[in-house]
Design an enzyme around this catalytic site. Structure first.
Site, PDB file in Angstrom:
ATOM      1  N   TYR A  54      54.741  15.942  58.763  1.00 29.68           N
ATOM      2  CA  TYR A  54      53.463  16.360  59.344  1.00 29.68           C
ATOM      3  C   TYR A  54      53.517  16.222  60.868  1.00 29.68           C
ATOM      4  O   TYR A  54      53.648  15.115  61.397  1.00 29.68           O
ATOM      5  CB  TYR A  54      52.298  15.523  58.775  1.00 29.68           C
ATOM      6  CG  TYR A  54      52.017  15.752  57.300  1.00 29.68           C
ATOM      7  CD1 TYR A  54      52.654  16.754  56.572  1.00 29.68           C
ATOM      8  CD2 TYR A  54      51.095  14.968  56.615  1.00 29.68           C
ATOM      9  CE1 TYR A  54      52.395  16.962  55.225  1.00 29.68           C
ATOM     10  CE2 TYR A  54      50.818  15.166  55.267  1.00 29.68           C
ATOM     11  CZ  TYR A  54      51.476  16.162  54.577  1.00 29.68           C
ATOM     12  OH  TYR A  54      51.219  16.364  53.240  1.00 29.68           O
ATOM     13  N   TRP A 210      46.415  17.638  45.930  1.00 31.46           N
ATOM     14  CA  TRP A 210      46.177  18.134  47.304  1.00 31.46           C
ATOM     15  C   TRP A 210      45.482  19.490  47.324  1.00 31.46           C
ATOM     16  O   TRP A 210      45.491  20.224  46.344  1.00 31.46           O
ATOM     17  CB  TRP A 210      47.454  18.147  48.121  1.00 31.46           C
ATOM     18  CG  TRP A 210      48.635  18.949  47.679  1.00 31.46           C
ATOM     19  CD1 TRP A 210      49.666  18.501  46.910  1.00 31.46           C
ATOM     20  CD2 TRP A 210      48.978  20.304  48.033  1.00 31.46           C
ATOM     21  NE1 TRP A 210      50.606  19.490  46.759  1.00 31.46           N
ATOM     22  CE2 TRP A 210      50.217  20.609  47.442  1.00 31.46           C
ATOM     23  CE3 TRP A 210      48.355  21.296  48.811  1.00 31.46           C
ATOM     24  CZ2 TRP A 210      50.851  21.855  47.580  1.00 31.46           C
ATOM     25  CZ3 TRP A 210      48.980  22.534  48.952  1.00 31.46           C
ATOM     26  CH2 TRP A 210      50.208  22.800  48.340  1.00 31.46           C
ATOM     27  N   LEU A 213      40.196  22.116  48.237  1.00 29.98           N
ATOM     28  CA  LEU A 213      39.373  23.245  48.708  1.00 29.98           C
ATOM     29  C   LEU A 213      40.221  24.482  48.983  1.00 29.98           C
ATOM     30  O   LEU A 213      39.723  25.436  49.590  1.00 29.98           O
ATOM     31  CB  LEU A 213      38.623  22.841  49.993  1.00 29.98           C
ATOM     32  CG  LEU A 213      37.664  21.663  49.856  1.00 29.98           C
ATOM     33  CD1 LEU A 213      37.054  21.309  51.208  1.00 29.98           C
ATOM     34  CD2 LEU A 213      36.569  21.988  48.846  1.00 29.98           C
ATOM     35  N   LYS A 221      34.166  29.568  53.968  1.00 30.77           N
ATOM     36  CA  LYS A 221      34.259  29.783  55.416  1.00 30.77           C
ATOM     37  C   LYS A 221      35.072  31.015  55.789  1.00 30.77           C
ATOM     38  O   LYS A 221      34.991  31.481  56.915  1.00 30.77           O
ATOM     39  CB  LYS A 221      34.805  28.532  56.099  1.00 30.77           C
ATOM     40  CG  LYS A 221      36.268  28.235  55.856  1.00 30.77           C
ATOM     41  CD  LYS A 221      36.646  26.845  56.357  1.00 30.77           C
ATOM     42  CE  LYS A 221      36.252  26.616  57.793  1.00 30.77           C
ATOM     43  NZ  LYS A 221      36.407  25.201  58.171  1.00 30.77           N
ATOM     44  N   ARG A 231      41.485  26.247  60.112  1.00 31.67           N
ATOM     45  CA  ARG A 231      42.907  26.007  59.850  1.00 31.67           C
ATOM     46  C   ARG A 231      43.739  27.286  59.930  1.00 31.67           C
ATOM     47  O   ARG A 231      44.799  27.306  60.531  1.00 31.67           O
ATOM     48  CB  ARG A 231      43.064  25.375  58.461  1.00 31.67           C
ATOM     49  CG  ARG A 231      44.509  25.248  58.031  1.00 31.67           C
ATOM     50  CD  ARG A 231      44.656  24.540  56.717  1.00 31.67           C
ATOM     51  NE  ARG A 231      44.240  23.152  56.809  1.00 31.67           N
ATOM     52  CZ  ARG A 231      44.334  22.276  55.816  1.00 31.67           C
ATOM     53  NH1 ARG A 231      44.819  22.663  54.650  1.00 31.67           N
ATOM     54  NH2 ARG A 231      43.946  21.027  55.961  1.00 31.67           N
ATOM     55  N   ASN A 300      31.980  16.277  52.089  1.00 24.78           N
ATOM     56  CA  ASN A 300      32.881  16.294  50.930  1.00 24.78           C
ATOM     57  C   ASN A 300      32.776  15.025  50.088  1.00 24.78           C
ATOM     58  O   ASN A 300      32.974  15.062  48.871  1.00 24.78           O
ATOM     59  CB  ASN A 300      34.328  16.514  51.391  1.00 24.78           C
ATOM     60  CG  ASN A 300      34.489  17.873  52.063  1.00 24.78           C
ATOM     61  OD1 ASN A 300      33.634  18.738  51.921  1.00 24.78           O
ATOM     62  ND2 ASN A 300      35.574  18.049  52.799  1.00 24.78           N
TER      63      ASN A 300
HETATM   64  N1  LIG Z   1      52.340  17.210  48.975  1.00 26.78           N
HETATM   65  C1  LIG Z   1      52.119  18.358  49.573  1.00 26.78           C
HETATM   66  O1  LIG Z   1      52.963  19.270  49.559  1.00 26.78           O
HETATM   67  C2  LIG Z   1      50.822  18.566  50.289  1.00 26.78           C
HETATM   68  C3  LIG Z   1      50.465  19.838  50.765  1.00 26.78           C
HETATM   69  C4  LIG Z   1      49.244  19.992  51.399  1.00 26.78           C
HETATM   70  C5  LIG Z   1      48.405  18.895  51.578  1.00 26.78           C
HETATM   71  N2  LIG Z   1      48.798  17.658  51.137  1.00 26.78           N
HETATM   72  C6  LIG Z   1      47.940  16.471  51.338  1.00 26.78           C
HETATM   73  O2  LIG Z   1      46.631  16.713  50.850  1.00 26.78           O
HETATM   74  C7  LIG Z   1      45.683  16.508  51.913  1.00 26.78           C
HETATM   75  C8  LIG Z   1      44.493  17.423  51.704  1.00 26.78           C
HETATM   76  O3  LIG Z   1      44.946  18.778  51.658  1.00 26.78           O
HETATM   77  P1  LIG Z   1      44.174  19.882  52.480  1.00 26.78           P
HETATM   78  O4  LIG Z   1      43.930  19.391  53.876  1.00 26.78           O
HETATM   79  O5  LIG Z   1      44.878  21.165  52.293  1.00 26.78           O
HETATM   80  O6  LIG Z   1      42.767  19.866  51.690  1.00 26.78           O
HETATM   81  P2  LIG Z   1      41.609  20.973  51.582  1.00 26.78           P
HETATM   82  O7  LIG Z   1      40.392  20.202  51.223  1.00 26.78           O
HETATM   83  O8  LIG Z   1      42.010  22.074  50.665  1.00 26.78           O
HETATM   84  O9  LIG Z   1      41.473  21.600  53.038  1.00 26.78           O
HETATM   85  C9  LIG Z   1      40.967  20.805  54.109  1.00 26.78           C
HETATM   86  C10 LIG Z   1      40.525  21.712  55.262  1.00 26.78           C
HETATM   87  O10 LIG Z   1      39.439  22.560  54.845  1.00 26.78           O
HETATM   88  C11 LIG Z   1      38.452  22.606  55.874  1.00 26.78           C
HETATM   89  N3  LIG Z   1      37.258  21.908  55.362  1.00 26.78           N
HETATM   90  C12 LIG Z   1      37.219  20.714  54.708  1.00 26.78           C
HETATM   91  N4  LIG Z   1      35.965  20.395  54.367  1.00 26.78           N
HETATM   92  C13 LIG Z   1      35.175  21.406  54.805  1.00 26.78           C
HETATM   93  C14 LIG Z   1      33.777  21.630  54.738  1.00 26.78           C
HETATM   94  N5  LIG Z   1      32.970  20.765  54.130  1.00 26.78           N
HETATM   95  N6  LIG Z   1      33.304  22.763  55.291  1.00 26.78           N
HETATM   96  C15 LIG Z   1      34.120  23.658  55.897  1.00 26.78           C
HETATM   97  N7  LIG Z   1      35.455  23.490  55.997  1.00 26.78           N
HETATM   98  C16 LIG Z   1      35.987  22.356  55.454  1.00 26.78           C
HETATM   99  C17 LIG Z   1      39.064  21.887  57.075  1.00 26.78           C
HETATM  100  O11 LIG Z   1      39.866  22.800  57.836  1.00 26.78           O
HETATM  101  P3  LIG Z   1      39.287  23.591  59.134  1.00 26.78           P
HETATM  102  O12 LIG Z   1      38.113  22.865  59.673  1.00 26.78           O
HETATM  103  O13 LIG Z   1      40.437  23.639  60.055  1.00 26.78           O
HETATM  104  O14 LIG Z   1      38.940  24.954  58.644  1.00 26.78           O
HETATM  105  C18 LIG Z   1      40.000  20.903  56.419  1.00 26.78           C
HETATM  106  O15 LIG Z   1      41.039  20.428  57.265  1.00 26.78           O
HETATM  107  C19 LIG Z   1      46.505  16.747  53.191  1.00 26.78           C
HETATM  108  O16 LIG Z   1      45.950  16.154  54.320  1.00 26.78           O
HETATM  109  C20 LIG Z   1      47.816  16.098  52.801  1.00 26.78           C
HETATM  110  O17 LIG Z   1      47.718  14.689  52.930  1.00 26.78           O
HETATM  111  C21 LIG Z   1      49.976  17.500  50.488  1.00 26.78           C
END
Ligand SMILES: NC(=O)c1ccc[n+]([C@@H]2O[C@H](COP(=O)([O-])OP(=O)(O)OC[C@H]3O[C@@H](n4cnc5c(N)ncnc54)[C@H](OP(=O)(O)O)[C@@H]3O)[C@@H](O)[C@H]2O)c1
Length: 323
Positions: A54, A210, A213, A221, A231, A300
């Site tokens: 990361y 993971w 959303l 959005k 993002r 969330n």
């Molecule tokens: N093992 C793996 O391969 C892998 C891969 C991916 C992630 N992960 C892990 O899983 C964690 C979570 O994944 P993710 O970040 O992809 O989760 P996600 O919940 O699918 O996406 C999070 C993103 O959505 C937007 N968001 C979140 N809440 C919101 C709301 N209430 N209203 C509007 N936009 C909102 C934000 O981005 P914006 O504000 O930029 O739009 C936020 O950074 C990561 O941090 C990481 O630790 C692991």
């Protein structure tokens, strides 16, 4: 907060946890990162997820920095790292993958960046076709015996490979994989619900899922294009647009649109509804949240209320509209 056991292990993780991907060391500054960790901690979150890859290690540095700054008690929270992609921008062969050498070097580097003397969870971020599974199992077991890692697991490994790793561990009295970190959300369900189904009872496998959303798509959005501060507008993340927004065949934007319309009908925000649905699966040990600002995180975290408020009928409707 609710706490759930990580599979059949004794480790109790908060049902909602918090990860650093894209945001820490990249999209947001240190002060917002600090506010996010503080808000999560105040709400009872006890697991902070990271990876060597990361922001080329910068995410772990920021995480270690703010956790130290907030003086969180080390026995009250868990941190993870993941090994495979490497932290260097252009890694040499020994700086990536799951060889004994890189697994150990990457662990030591993560410990330094996160400023801890052990990782609570350590994941193999992807399978490594260039390394025998047995070598990685022995390497992980060695780290556990050295006290540098408490639980090890995999991320996006096929079920057959997880089973192979577990069998090697069992045959040699080694520590086997405790958990898997797969993508799981209303638009991607097969691996968690079908492929891994036998492993929960067979291995006591836990899951730290993971992108609940789908990178923000399920908040609605992206309904009218890509907002500049989101993002999918981040430089170097163009590759993500295709898989998040999908095409006509996958109809991901259409399914997300029907989901947000149902959330509106139910009178709730779509984000927490999508996250609460993930928690209806008992094989989900913890849902990893991502957020680029505190207001998103606080919204969330309301998922736990929706989990209690809605019944089977609502969850079946949610599944029906998302296909
Ligand atoms: N093992 C793996 O391969 C892998 C891969 C991916 C992630 N992960 C892990 O899983 C964690 C979570 O994944 P993710 O970040 O992809 O989760 P996600 O919940 O699918 O996406 C999070 C993103 O959505 C937007 N968001 C979140 N809440 C919101 C709301 N209430 N209203 C509007 N936009 C909102 C934000 O981005 P914006 O504000 O930029 O739009 C936020 O950074 C990561 O941090 C990481 O630790 C692991």
């Amino acid at each position: 907060m609710q706490y759930r056991r990580l599979g059949s292990s004794g480790l109790q993780l908060s049902a909602l946890s918090f990860g650093a991907w894209v945001t820490f060391g990249g999209q947001i500054g240190r002060s917002e990162a600090r506010n996010l960790v503080a808000a999560a901690w105040d709400y009872g979150v006890n697991f902070f997820d990271n990876a060597e890859g990361y922001a080329n290690g910068a995410a772990e540095q920021v995480m270690g920095d703010v956790i130290a700054d907030l003086r969180l008690p080390r026995d009250g929270y868990c941190v993870s790292s993941k090994v495979f992609f490497g932290a260097a921008a252009d890694p040499r062969p020994t700086q990536r993958g799951l060889s004994r050498k890189h697994v150990r070097d990457a662990c030591d580097a993560a410990l330094r960046r996160l400023r801890v003397d052990h990782l609570d969870l350590y994941f193999c971020h992807r399978p490594d076709p260039e390394t025998p599974v047995a070598e990685t199992v022995w390497a992980m077991d060695a780290l556990i015996r050295q006290g540098k890692v408490l639980y090890w697991g995999t991320s996006e490994w096929p079920a057959a490979l997880i089973r192979e790793a577990a069998q090697i561990a069992r045959a040699h009295h080694l520590h086997g994989p405790t958990m898997e970190q797969p993508e799981y959300n209303l638009l991607r369900r097969e691996r968690v619900e079908l492929e891994y189904a036998p492993l929960y009872a067979e291995l006591g496998l836990g899951t730290t899922i993971w992108s609940p959303l789908a990178s923000g798509l399920l908040t609605g959005k992206y309904a009218d294009g890509v907002p500049a501060d989101s993002r999918l507008a981040q430089p170097q993340l163009e590759w993500l647009q295709g898989s998040v927004l999908g095409d006509a065949t996958s109809d991901r934007t259409g399914r997300a649109g029907r989901f947000t319309a149902l959330a509106a009908e139910l009178g709730v925000a779509p984000g927490p509804l999508a996250i609460a649905w993930c928690l209806t699966n008992p094989h989900v040990s913890t849902v990893l949240l991502g957020a680029s600002r505190v207001s998103q995180l606080l919204e969330n975290l309301q998922a736990l209320d929706l989990l209690e408020r809605f019944d089977e009928n609502v969850w079946r409707r949610v599944e029906a509209v998302t296909g």
